[in-house]
Scaffold this active site. Sequence first.
Site, PDB file in Angstrom:
ATOM      1  N   HIS A 119      26.481  41.497  22.030  1.00  0.00           N
ATOM      2  CA  HIS A 119      26.974  41.684  23.397  1.00  0.00           C
ATOM      3  C   HIS A 119      26.893  43.157  23.803  1.00  0.00           C
ATOM      4  CE1 HIS A 119      29.852  40.782  26.795  1.00  0.00           C
ATOM      5  NE2 HIS A 119      30.060  42.083  26.655  1.00  0.00           N
ATOM      6  N   GLU A 120      27.449  44.025  22.976  1.00  0.00           N
ATOM      7  CA  GLU A 120      27.460  45.450  23.325  1.00  0.00           C
ATOM      8  C   GLU A 120      26.048  46.024  23.359  1.00  0.00           C
ATOM      9  OE1 GLU A 120      30.001  46.566  24.633  1.00  0.00           O
ATOM     10  OE2 GLU A 120      31.353  44.974  23.989  1.00  0.00           O
TER      11      GLU A 120
ATOM     12  N   HIS B 181      20.459  47.696  28.642  1.00  0.00           N
ATOM     13  CA  HIS B 181      20.419  47.857  30.102  1.00  0.00           C
ATOM     14  C   HIS B 181      20.338  49.338  30.463  1.00  0.00           C
ATOM     15  CE1 HIS B 181      22.093  45.854  34.038  1.00  0.00           C
ATOM     16  NE2 HIS B 181      20.836  46.213  34.144  1.00  0.00           N
TER      17      HIS B 181
ATOM     18  N   HIS C 251      24.504  45.511  26.760  1.00  0.00           N
ATOM     19  CA  HIS C 251      24.858  46.604  27.675  1.00  0.00           C
ATOM     20  C   HIS C 251      23.997  47.832  27.386  1.00  0.00           C
ATOM     21  CE1 HIS C 251      28.217  44.805  29.711  1.00  0.00           C
ATOM     22  NE2 HIS C 251      28.938  44.649  28.617  1.00  0.00           N
TER      23      HIS C 251
END
Length: 688
Positions: free
Chosen positions: A471-472, A478, A475
Amino acid sequence: MTINSLPLKNPLLDFSSFPRFNEVLAEHVMPAMDELIAHASAALDSVLNSVQEPSWESVVGPLELPLEQLGRAWGCVSHLQAVVDTPELRAAFNASLPKVVDFYSHLGSNLRLFERYKTLSEQASFKDLSAARQRVIQNALRDFRLGGAELSGPSHKRFVELSARLAELTQKFSENILDVTNQWAYYEEDPQKLKGLPEENLIAAKQAAEKEGKPGYKLTLQAPSYVPAMQYLENRLLRETLYRAYVTRASELGEAAFDNAPLMVDILRLRAEQAGLLSFRNFAEVSVATKMVDTPEQAISFVRSMAARAKPFATKDMEQLREFAKSVLAIEDLSAWDIPYASEKLRQARYSYSDNEVKQYFTEDGVLTGLFELIQTLFNVSIQRACAPVWHADVRFYTMTRSGRELAHFYVDLYARNSKRSGAWMDVSRPRRPTLTGVQTPVAYVTCNFAAPVNGKPALLTHQDVITLFHEFGHALHHLLTQVDEPGVDMRAVEWDAIELPSQFMENFCWEWDVIKKISRHIDTNATLPRELFEKMLAAKNFQSGMFTARQMEFALFDLLLHTYTHDVLTQANPAHAIQDLVDKVRQEVSVVPTPAYNRFQNTFGHIFGGGYAAGYYSYQWAEVLSADAYSLFEEQGVLNPSAGARFLKEILEVGAARPIKESFRVFRGRDPQIEALLRHSGMLEPA
């Protein structure tokens, strides 16, 4: 004025390379902030006093570097305060915080600068700017309005005062959680009372006690200690003790100095006052001004719709758990502190595996190596370990390249520490930006709070830890893979309720056999996770997904109602009690979990009182609609399909906020998002 005039004396003023974390001292903070604020203020004065016609080169350009340098230095200090907190650093941070907030408040509400941006946007030449630059200016105009630039006189002054005070209150809210979490501990000398706790957790508890020169074992409220204790401890009384301590943190039921209730009331009051100054009805309207939804009511409707879908499944989950607890575990009255324990036992009984069994296959190095291989396959990049100054010996630093060209860099800090804020997050160290000598490569931090290695063996991650790490990194990708040359529209400017799209997208790969084969490596045998065990995990993927979704909607609805109907809360005789009343009403509507009256979860709800999710916690579910639908393209074309990866890279990751996320999604998927993929992934397509 040259900012790098004292790079050797003050590492916070050195922007020639990566931050010199190992040299930063508390005494560096105030002088650096004073110099950087003065430098940025001088640049602002120059822009405001310029006689040139407003243009990108005369208005936006001169402010870019001074503001970036201030942001990078303050970001470095803020990061250190979050990951290696000390009394000295905290004092230096809090002493500088008012100055930094005051500068940004005056910048964001500067009417003269606002007018220059407005004039620039109205010129015929505006249409000749790149789409990214046009969006920078449009976003800036919106943010000026939200920052109080159209206010004047006493109203403007009050708005700035409110911004400064809110920064102090939210920081104190977070500090209280960290301090009260670190302060509490349970010591036990009799190992029989810790029966059920996995061996590596027992070893860690013993080492924690030994570190303090105490006999026996030490349990804490930090996640690597608390979570397995609640899952595996057979001692029901001890589970209750731990649970009560955890859910009453920073409340009136503990030490008054750490009670966050007065802070919550003050934060709500000041947010409401700011909203009123801006002519909004409530803070929720301010919040959604930068999001995909148009009104708070639209967000509330979405949350209630998802809650209604989830509740029948959640009710069924709870009924099954109660029956199992009663018939198998002899727990007649299932309580909140029994739920993690009974759930783990039910999972083992139903699917014949335990989280602890799975954890033995997920070593830190194995997971990172497999994750990097996945990123390399999907996005055509290479990742190598590299060297740079770090803030702790456990931190790793990496460089990302493509065809031998450096693209980006990132730090990974995985283990929990007393001096570290709880949770997991990604943050930006520096943005991508063209320079006279080339392109400044972006840098990110990836921070988690996993259990550290014990007895000289590699650290082990639960499958949930693996999901958190992926998940991290979503980020981080991105930020790291952006091709946007204007920092003002990089991923940090993406609509907040879509910011979780790449992170939740990456979570899906944690459920793919072709990925699991690459990231799993047994701690003792080096064997891949057996296919049979993976199939059991897959069968259990939606185990209690109804309860989980209902819980998330409980948080989201409370947040939205609190910030939409703040006036109703604040006008009660005791606003803190009114907040609790709202929590109770939301639970009655959404929750299926028995919750003791003493539960004060709101007092540690850092997302909305100490972070950026106020009136925006619903974003996790909203973005999950986008992420699940985006991932469905990979399900159609092959989950490791480089062509699908290249498309996601080009249309989502590389463009950041250079165009609205609605447009980016349409270009990527060829249509508007649909909810079916999320419902299918969650096992909620059919009625319970």
